[in-house]
Scaffold this motif. Structure first.
Motif, mmCIF file in Angstrom:
data_model
loop_
_atom_site.group_PDB
_atom_site.id
_atom_site.type_symbol
_atom_site.label_atom_id
_atom_site.label_comp_id
_atom_site.label_asym_id
_atom_site.label_seq_id
_atom_site.Cartn_x
_atom_site.Cartn_y
_atom_site.Cartn_z
ATOM 1 N N ASP A 191 0.844 -1.191 0.000
ATOM 2 C CA ASP A 191 0.000 0.000 0.000
ATOM 3 C C ASP A 191 0.881 1.244 0.000
ATOM 4 O O ASP A 191 2.101 1.168 -0.140
ATOM 5 C CB ASP A 191 -0.961 -0.006 1.191
ATOM 6 N N ALA A 192 0.253 2.385 0.150
ATOM 7 C CA ALA A 192 0.973 3.655 0.063
ATOM 8 C C ALA A 192 1.988 3.842 1.177
ATOM 9 O O ALA A 192 2.886 4.685 1.066
ATOM 10 C CB ALA A 192 -0.024 4.811 0.069
ATOM 11 N N ASN A 193 1.870 3.069 2.257
ATOM 12 C CA ASN A 193 2.813 3.192 3.369
ATOM 13 C C ASN A 193 4.105 2.416 3.135
ATOM 14 O O ASN A 193 5.043 2.529 3.909
ATOM 15 C CB ASN A 193 2.172 2.701 4.672
ATOM 16 N N MET A 194 4.144 1.588 2.091
ATOM 17 C CA MET A 194 5.318 0.773 1.787
ATOM 18 C C MET A 194 5.844 1.171 0.416
ATOM 19 O O MET A 194 5.164 1.007 -0.594
ATOM 20 C CB MET A 194 4.948 -0.712 1.788
ATOM 21 N N THR A 195 7.048 1.735 0.373
ATOM 22 C CA THR A 195 7.642 2.149 -0.894
ATOM 23 C C THR A 195 8.854 1.288 -1.197
ATOM 24 O O THR A 195 9.572 0.862 -0.300
ATOM 25 C CB THR A 195 8.053 3.629 -0.854
ATOM 26 N N LEU A 196 9.080 1.037 -2.490
ATOM 27 C CA LEU A 196 10.189 0.213 -2.946
ATOM 28 C C LEU A 196 11.262 1.095 -3.566
ATOM 29 O O LEU A 196 10.963 2.081 -4.235
ATOM 30 C CB LEU A 196 9.718 -0.824 -3.947
ATOM 31 N N SER A 197 12.521 0.695 -3.372
ATOM 32 C CA SER A 197 13.646 1.431 -3.942
ATOM 33 C C SER A 197 14.786 0.457 -4.189
ATOM 34 O O SER A 197 14.653 -0.746 -3.983
ATOM 35 C CB SER A 197 14.086 2.556 -2.991
ATOM 36 N N ASN A 198 15.926 0.991 -4.651
ATOM 37 C CA ASN A 198 17.118 0.159 -4.846
ATOM 38 C C ASN A 198 16.820 -1.028 -5.757
ATOM 39 O O ASN A 198 17.182 -2.166 -5.472
ATOM 40 C CB ASN A 198 17.650 -0.305 -3.484
ATOM 41 N N GLY A 199 16.157 -0.741 -6.874
ATOM 42 C CA GLY A 199 15.814 -1.808 -7.795
ATOM 43 C C GLY A 199 14.851 -2.818 -7.223
ATOM 44 O O GLY A 199 14.877 -3.997 -7.583
ATOM 45 N N ASP A 200 13.960 -2.385 -6.338
ATOM 46 C CA ASP A 200 12.977 -3.235 -5.648
ATOM 47 C C ASP A 200 13.633 -4.233 -4.702
ATOM 48 O O ASP A 200 13.030 -5.245 -4.324
ATOM 49 C CB ASP A 200 12.064 -3.965 -6.633
ATOM 50 N N LEU A 201 14.863 -3.947 -4.289
ATOM 51 C CA LEU A 201 15.512 -4.748 -3.248
ATOM 52 C C LEU A 201 15.174 -4.235 -1.858
ATOM 53 O O LEU A 201 15.338 -4.951 -0.874
ATOM 54 C CB LEU A 201 17.031 -4.732 -3.434
ATOM 55 N N THR A 202 14.715 -2.991 -1.762
ATOM 56 C CA THR A 202 14.439 -2.382 -0.462
ATOM 57 C C THR A 202 12.993 -1.907 -0.406
ATOM 58 O O THR A 202 12.523 -1.232 -1.311
ATOM 59 C CB THR A 202 15.378 -1.192 -0.203
ATOM 60 N N ALA A 203 12.303 -2.275 0.660
ATOM 61 C CA ALA A 203 10.956 -1.775 0.936
ATOM 62 C C ALA A 203 10.998 -0.993 2.233
ATOM 63 O O ALA A 203 11.508 -1.481 3.239
ATOM 64 C CB ALA A 203 9.965 -2.928 1.046
ATOM 65 N N THR A 204 10.473 0.211 2.216
ATOM 66 C CA THR A 204 10.485 1.069 3.397
ATOM 67 C C THR A 204 9.062 1.335 3.848
ATOM 68 O O THR A 204 8.209 1.737 3.059
ATOM 69 C CB THR A 204 11.190 2.401 3.091
ATOM 70 N N ARG A 205 8.820 1.096 5.106
ATOM 71 C CA ARG A 205 7.491 1.269 5.705
ATOM 72 C C ARG A 205 7.423 2.630 6.374
ATOM 73 O O ARG A 205 8.151 2.891 7.325
ATOM 74 C CB ARG A 205 7.244 0.147 6.720
ATOM 75 N N ALA A 206 6.571 3.505 5.869
ATOM 76 C CA ALA A 206 6.394 4.815 6.473
ATOM 77 C C ALA A 206 5.575 4.709 7.756
ATOM 78 O O ALA A 206 4.798 3.770 7.944
ATOM 79 C CB ALA A 206 5.701 5.752 5.490
ATOM 80 N N SER A 207 5.758 5.673 8.626
ATOM 81 C CA SER A 207 5.015 5.706 9.878
ATOM 82 C C SER A 207 3.529 5.891 9.601
ATOM 83 O O SER A 207 3.132 6.749 8.829
ATOM 84 C CB SER A 207 5.524 6.852 10.753
ATOM 85 N N ALA A 208 2.701 5.043 10.218
ATOM 86 C CA ALA A 208 1.252 5.139 10.066
ATOM 87 C C ALA A 208 0.612 4.480 11.277
ATOM 88 O O ALA A 208 0.659 3.273 11.428
ATOM 89 C CB ALA A 208 0.785 4.476 8.785
ATOM 90 N N VAL A 209 0.026 5.268 12.153
ATOM 91 C CA VAL A 209 -0.503 4.753 13.411
ATOM 92 C C VAL A 209 -1.640 3.772 13.162
ATOM 93 O O VAL A 209 -2.571 4.055 12.407
ATOM 94 C CB VAL A 209 -0.993 5.915 14.296
ATOM 95 N N GLY A 210 -1.537 2.594 13.794
ATOM 96 C CA GLY A 210 -2.628 1.639 13.786
ATOM 97 C C GLY A 210 -2.882 0.940 12.471
ATOM 98 O O GLY A 210 -3.974 0.419 12.251
ATOM 99 N N VAL A 211 -1.889 0.880 11.575
ATOM 100 C CA VAL A 211 -2.078 0.282 10.258
ATOM 101 C C VAL A 211 -0.990 -0.746 9.996
ATOM 102 O O VAL A 211 0.191 -0.473 10.215
ATOM 103 C CB VAL A 211 -2.034 1.360 9.156
#
Length: 198
Positions: free
Chosen positions: A25-45
């Protein structure tokens, strides 16, 4: 900061984090050629991401490397595998979709079974540098879960299907959560298993 970081390591077959949405979802972004997924802060999700390669036959092994384990009582990491039909806002083994995972939060492990069943597990948190290994025998329907090469949980009777590496993270607003795919295994696969990954 109260962030969680996780790396998935493997050898043999290319595996990246999938752009498939859901579950991403929008809280999880991919980078580094889709080797890295970053989870943004989102309360209760909860946010989840699956790998690009699933397995339905054979004996396979993959690893997750913990960068920063949960340090806040509201932070959770659900590490495991799932069918590709997992939906946004869920984690492996939740939401009526077959999947298996071991949750670690500030209070220790909780074992996650298909359909959302919870059983209290060993009171050990994921900590920096831990290696989480999973050995999946798709033909026999078994799954073994290791922490630093020590077996901590086994499942039998895994329903037939194609299962993908999957991680669900709930951070309670505690901060960013970074998950990366690496290129080598820390431990040798169990006898008869093939390592999968990049």
């Amino acid at each position: 900061s109260n962030a969680e970081a996780l790396t998935v390591a493997a050898t043999g077959q290319s595996v990246l984090w999938s752009t498939q949405a859901p579950p991403k979802d929008a809280n999880m972004t991919l980078s580094n050629g889709d080797l890295t997924a970053t989870r943004a802060s989102a309360v209760g999700v909860y946010s989840a991401v699956i790998g690009t390669v699933g397995k339905s036959t054979g004996k396979w092994y993959w690893e997750y490397l913990v960068g920063v384990g949960p340090t806040n009582p509201t932070a959770e990491m659900q590490i495991g595998m799932s069918l590709s039909t997992i939906q946004a806002g869920h984690y492996p083994g939740d939401g009526g979709v077959a999947g298996y995972s071991v949750r670690a939060n500030f209070f220790g492990f909780v074992l996650q079974y298909p359909g959302g069943g919870l059983v209290n597990g060993t009171a050990i948190n994921y900590t920096n540098g831990d290696t989480i290994g999973m050995a999946f025998d798709a033909d026999a329907g078994t799954l073994d879960f290791y922490v630093n090469n020590t077996l901590v949980q086994s499942w039998t009777g895994v329903p037939a299907g194609t299962y993908y590496p999957c991680v669900g993270i709930y951070d309670g607003g505690a901060g960013l959560c970074s998950l990366s795919l690496a290129t080598t295994l820390v431990y040798a696969p169990p006898s008869g298993y093939t390592g999968t990954g990049t």
